[in-house]
Write an enzyme that holds these catalytic residues in place. Structure first.
Site, PDB file in Angstrom:
ATOM      1  N   CYS A  87      10.133   1.154   2.596  1.00 45.66           N
ATOM      2  CA  CYS A  87      11.051   0.047   3.183  1.00 45.66           C
ATOM      3  C   CYS A  87      12.580   0.400   3.317  1.00 45.66           C
ATOM      4  O   CYS A  87      13.155  -0.130   3.946  1.00 45.66           O
ATOM      5  CB  CYS A  87      10.837  -0.996   2.152  1.00 45.66           C
ATOM      6  SG  CYS A  87       9.279  -1.659   1.839  1.00 45.66           S
ATOM      7  N   TRP A 122       0.725  -1.205   0.050  1.00 42.58           N
ATOM      8  CA  TRP A 122       0.016   0.143  -0.090  1.00 42.58           C
ATOM      9  C   TRP A 122       1.120   1.429  -0.027  1.00 42.58           C
ATOM     10  O   TRP A 122       0.382   2.467  -0.297  1.00 42.58           O
ATOM     11  CB  TRP A 122      -0.852   0.074   1.212  1.00 42.58           C
ATOM     12  CG  TRP A 122       0.010  -0.445   2.542  1.00 42.58           C
ATOM     13  CD1 TRP A 122      -0.118  -1.296   3.136  1.00 42.58           C
ATOM     14  CD2 TRP A 122       0.438   0.777   3.167  1.00 42.58           C
ATOM     15  NE1 TRP A 122       0.754  -1.226   4.396  1.00 42.58           N
ATOM     16  CE2 TRP A 122       1.097   0.202   4.519  1.00 42.58           C
ATOM     17  CE3 TRP A 122       0.836   2.010   2.968  1.00 42.58           C
ATOM     18  CZ2 TRP A 122       1.866   0.790   5.320  1.00 42.58           C
ATOM     19  CZ3 TRP A 122       1.606   2.779   3.996  1.00 42.58           C
ATOM     20  CH2 TRP A 122       2.130   2.265   5.181  1.00 42.58           C
ATOM     21  N   ASN A 123       2.186   1.124   0.486  1.00 41.66           N
ATOM     22  CA  ASN A 123       2.832   2.250   0.493  1.00 41.66           C
ATOM     23  C   ASN A 123       3.141   3.185  -0.703  1.00 41.66           C
ATOM     24  O   ASN A 123       3.404   4.409  -0.645  1.00 41.66           O
ATOM     25  CB  ASN A 123       4.057   2.383   1.565  1.00 41.66           C
ATOM     26  CG  ASN A 123       5.035   1.197   0.931  1.00 41.66           C
ATOM     27  OD1 ASN A 123       4.424   0.250   0.160  1.00 41.66           O
ATOM     28  ND2 ASN A 123       6.142   1.341   1.408  1.00 41.66           N
ATOM     29  N   GLU A 143      11.428  -2.900  12.242  1.00 35.34           N
ATOM     30  CA  GLU A 143      11.072  -1.558  11.514  1.00 35.34           C
ATOM     31  C   GLU A 143      10.036  -0.871  12.087  1.00 35.34           C
ATOM     32  O   GLU A 143       9.056  -1.457  12.404  1.00 35.34           O
ATOM     33  CB  GLU A 143      11.137  -2.237  10.114  1.00 35.34           C
ATOM     34  CG  GLU A 143      10.732  -1.315   9.143  1.00 35.34           C
ATOM     35  CD  GLU A 143      10.432  -1.919   7.848  1.00 35.34           C
ATOM     36  OE1 GLU A 143      10.997  -1.474   6.518  1.00 35.34           O
ATOM     37  OE2 GLU A 143      10.117  -2.977   7.859  1.00 35.34           O
ATOM     38  N   GLY A 168       6.568  -6.830   0.474  1.00 37.26           N
ATOM     39  CA  GLY A 168       6.162  -6.896   1.554  1.00 37.26           C
ATOM     40  C   GLY A 168       6.768  -7.168   2.886  1.00 37.26           C
ATOM     41  O   GLY A 168       8.103  -7.306   2.726  1.00 37.26           O
ATOM     42  N   SER A 169       6.180  -7.691   3.757  1.00 36.41           N
ATOM     43  CA  SER A 169       6.923  -8.139   5.032  1.00 36.41           C
ATOM     44  C   SER A 169       7.684  -9.357   4.733  1.00 36.41           C
ATOM     45  O   SER A 169       7.300 -10.370   4.024  1.00 36.41           O
ATOM     46  CB  SER A 169       5.984  -8.238   5.999  1.00 36.41           C
ATOM     47  OG  SER A 169       5.288  -9.430   6.118  1.00 36.41           O
ATOM     48  N   GLU A 176      10.979  -8.471  -2.377  1.00 32.52           N
ATOM     49  CA  GLU A 176      11.590  -7.488  -1.885  1.00 32.52           C
ATOM     50  C   GLU A 176      10.798  -7.342  -0.385  1.00 32.52           C
ATOM     51  O   GLU A 176       9.690  -6.855  -0.541  1.00 32.52           O
ATOM     52  CB  GLU A 176      11.252  -6.089  -2.748  1.00 32.52           C
ATOM     53  CG  GLU A 176      12.206  -4.754  -2.235  1.00 32.52           C
ATOM     54  CD  GLU A 176      11.213  -3.759  -1.717  1.00 32.52           C
ATOM     55  OE1 GLU A 176      11.425  -3.719  -0.529  1.00 32.52           O
ATOM     56  OE2 GLU A 176      10.454  -3.159  -2.555  1.00 32.52           O
ATOM     57  N   LEU A 177      11.758  -7.683   0.739  1.00 35.01           N
ATOM     58  CA  LEU A 177      10.996  -7.846   1.981  1.00 35.01           C
ATOM     59  C   LEU A 177      11.477  -6.674   2.919  1.00 35.01           C
ATOM     60  O   LEU A 177      11.779  -5.535   2.492  1.00 35.01           O
ATOM     61  CB  LEU A 177      11.410  -9.038   2.297  1.00 35.01           C
ATOM     62  CG  LEU A 177      11.038 -10.354   1.453  1.00 35.01           C
ATOM     63  CD1 LEU A 177      11.536 -11.744   2.029  1.00 35.01           C
ATOM     64  CD2 LEU A 177       9.679 -10.439   1.074  1.00 35.01           C
ATOM     65  N   LYS A 220      -2.303  -8.459  -7.346  1.00 36.25           N
ATOM     66  CA  LYS A 220      -3.143  -8.528  -6.164  1.00 36.25           C
ATOM     67  C   LYS A 220      -2.556  -7.250  -5.351  1.00 36.25           C
ATOM     68  O   LYS A 220      -1.664  -7.511  -4.744  1.00 36.25           O
ATOM     69  CB  LYS A 220      -2.892  -9.782  -5.473  1.00 36.25           C
ATOM     70  CG  LYS A 220      -4.142  -9.807  -4.471  1.00 36.25           C
ATOM     71  CD  LYS A 220      -3.637  -9.274  -3.223  1.00 36.25           C
ATOM     72  CE  LYS A 220      -4.875  -9.145  -2.180  1.00 36.25           C
ATOM     73  NZ  LYS A 220      -4.464  -8.197  -0.973  1.00 36.25           N
ATOM     74  N   PRO A 221      -3.256  -6.103  -5.375  1.00 37.82           N
ATOM     75  CA  PRO A 221      -2.805  -5.019  -4.849  1.00 37.82           C
ATOM     76  C   PRO A 221      -3.201  -5.196  -3.372  1.00 37.82           C
ATOM     77  O   PRO A 221      -4.069  -6.007  -2.759  1.00 37.82           O
ATOM     78  CB  PRO A 221      -3.531  -3.777  -5.425  1.00 37.82           C
ATOM     79  CG  PRO A 221      -4.834  -4.353  -5.882  1.00 37.82           C
ATOM     80  CD  PRO A 221      -4.250  -5.775  -6.173  1.00 37.82           C
ATOM     81  N   ALA A 222      -2.506  -3.921  -2.453  1.00 37.63           N
ATOM     82  CA  ALA A 222      -3.047  -4.004  -1.118  1.00 37.63           C
ATOM     83  C   ALA A 222      -4.657  -3.635  -0.967  1.00 37.63           C
ATOM     84  O   ALA A 222      -5.135  -3.060  -1.694  1.00 37.63           O
ATOM     85  CB  ALA A 222      -2.146  -3.126  -0.202  1.00 37.63           C
TER      86      ALA A 222
END
Length: 462
Positions: A266, A133-134, A366, A210-211, A232-233, A157-159
């Site tokens: 991130c 979402w960011n 984080e 994401g996470s 990309e975490l 699949k977006p947030a």
């Protein structure tokens, strides 16, 4: 009637739009369409794919104001930041439109004169993307552009907080001439859709931002079908300010890194590791600049910091501030917040903390919020050790005017992205990605298209 998802403005609590959610069966049908479309899309010429991507790029730039306003409404970031995101995201499409024409093969000297060896590259297959979402615009284009350029079909699949930007991008892609089954958007429960993606043998690659915990689940669940993965975490970026740093530059770049998108990035600086001899001056300058930032609705003029996206994020930020203060940290500026549970609106003032130490949660987790904790060091190896003391390795920053010291620091830091006297190193031309538990693969640059390609070689007997 399908279940509806209502999207809210995090700055006002206002309902923006309600959209239908897809079921697992709907997603499976989307995968089937993607699989069928791949048979023709992967056979199109590189020039044709490049032309369509360029048209998509042009339409995004033409509609940047509308796209930016939509980002601000569903994400909360200030409008000018949102415009920057749209143009940054469009840059990936322009870049990979050119890279589509540079998917080269090669001939290899054969072991005997009676053979020829030819190496070719081809699209990996249908791709499923799960985006955050960011950056609801740029995180899609950074993945979709190289996938489509390579000849892959693509499902997004977006947030659930920010799906409207995905639909807006897709509409412009269709207007540009990209077939609707080549680029699809699915909305619904993240875990359910993720399971459909990972279990389907027709999805040949998953790309996720994401996470780290969710990334690990996707990797485990994809093992049975041995999918290609790009991850990309999470990050926990250190920012080192050495004793010889240009403090005005360091403060300006720290501000740009730390407080962009209310600290919800991130790669933003999470731990400020400052030499003890310049700590007081740096902290004073940084606090003065942070105190100037205006918090509020991103559509209002002069607002620099928007809302926190939701209560979960807000509770984590406030919890870290309270934990640090209870353990002896000093609030130099900020530390206040505005909480409206009824409307679902949450704001945190830009905060600078001093007297921070490693006993505090903020030094290990984080933050994803506008909080800058300052810890000191006396020896550069001490700073490097502290910077590397994390399972994450996405981005790191340091400030020094000594080139020998700078090269030494850069080579010791265990991070995929390094900013030397630079708080904003991201660029479409550069490979973006992390080390350790911060991810697998790179996005952007010439490396960005590689994860969407298979290598095939043919040995020809003469």
């Amino acid at each position: 009637m399908p279940e509806q998802l209502t999207v809210y403005n995090p700055a006002t609590g206002e309902a923006i739009e309600s959209i239908p959610q897809q079921t697992a069966e709907d997603v499976e049908k989307a995968i089937e369409r993607s699989h069928k479309a791949f048979q023709s899309w992967s056979k199109t010429s590189a020039g044709e794919r490049a032309s369509l991507l360029k048209k998509w790029y042009e339409l995004i730039v033409e509609n940047k104001e509308e796209l930016a306003e939509l980002i601000t409404k569903e994400n909360g970031k200030p409008y000018e930041e949102a415009v920057g995101e749209v143009l940054y995201g469009a840059g990936y499409i322009e870049w990979f439109a050119e890279e589509a024409k540079r998917i080269y093969g090669r001939t290899v000297p054969a072991p005997t004169t009676g053979k020829r060896i030819v190496v070719t590259r081809q699209a990996v297959g249908p791709v499923a993307a799960i985006t955050p979402w960011n950056f609801p615009n740029a995180m899609i284009t950074r993945k979709a552009a190289p996938a489509l350029a390579a000849g892959c079909t693509f499902i997004i699949k977006p947030a659930e907080d920010t799906p409207l930007s995905a639909y807006a991008l897709a509409r412009l892609a269709f207007e540009a001439g990209i077939p609707e089954d080549v680029l699809q958007v699915v909305i619904g429960d993240g875990a359910e859709i993720g399971n459909v993606f990972t279990s389907s043998p027709k999805i040949r690659k998953i790309t996720f931002t994401g996470s780290t915990p969710v990334g690990k689940i996707l990797m485990k669940n994809s093992a049975d079908t041995v999918k290609h993965m790009s991850m990309e975490l999470g990050g926990h970026a250190p920012l080192i300010v050495d004793e010889d740093a240009d403090l005005d530059l360091a403060v300006a770049q720290t501000m740009a890194s730390k407080f962009r998108n209310a600290g919800q990035t991130c790669v933003c600086a999470n731990r400020l590791i400052v030499h003890e001899s310049v700590k007081d001056e740096f902290a004073k300058k940084l606090s003065e600049e942070a105190a100037k930032l205006k918090v509020g609705n991103g559509l209002e003029k002069g607002v620099n910091v928007g809302p926190v996206i939701n209560k979960k994020g807000f509770d984590k930020i406030v919890g870290q501030i309270n934990d640090a203060v209870e353990k002896g940290a000093k609030v130099l500026t900020g530390g206040t917040y505005d909480q409206n549970d009824e409307k679902g609106c949450y704001f945190v003032t830009p905060t600078v903390l001093s007297n921070v130490d490693t006993s505090m949660n903020i030094m290990h987790e984080e933050t994803f919020g506008p909080v800058a904790p300052i810890v000191t060091f006396s020896d550069i190896d001490e700073a490097i050790k502290l910077a590397n003391d994390t399972p994450f390795g996405l981005a790191a920053y340091f400030f020094t005017e000594n080139y020998r010291r700078g090269i030494y620091i850069s080579e010791q830091l265990e991070y995929g992205i390094i900013g030397w006297n630079d708080g904003g190193p991201s660029a479409v031309q550069a490979p973006f990605g992390g080390m350790k538990e911060s991810g697998i693969g790179r996005e952007g640059g010439t490396e960005g298209i590689e994860p969407y390609l298979e290598t095939k070689y043919m040995s020809i007997g003469l």
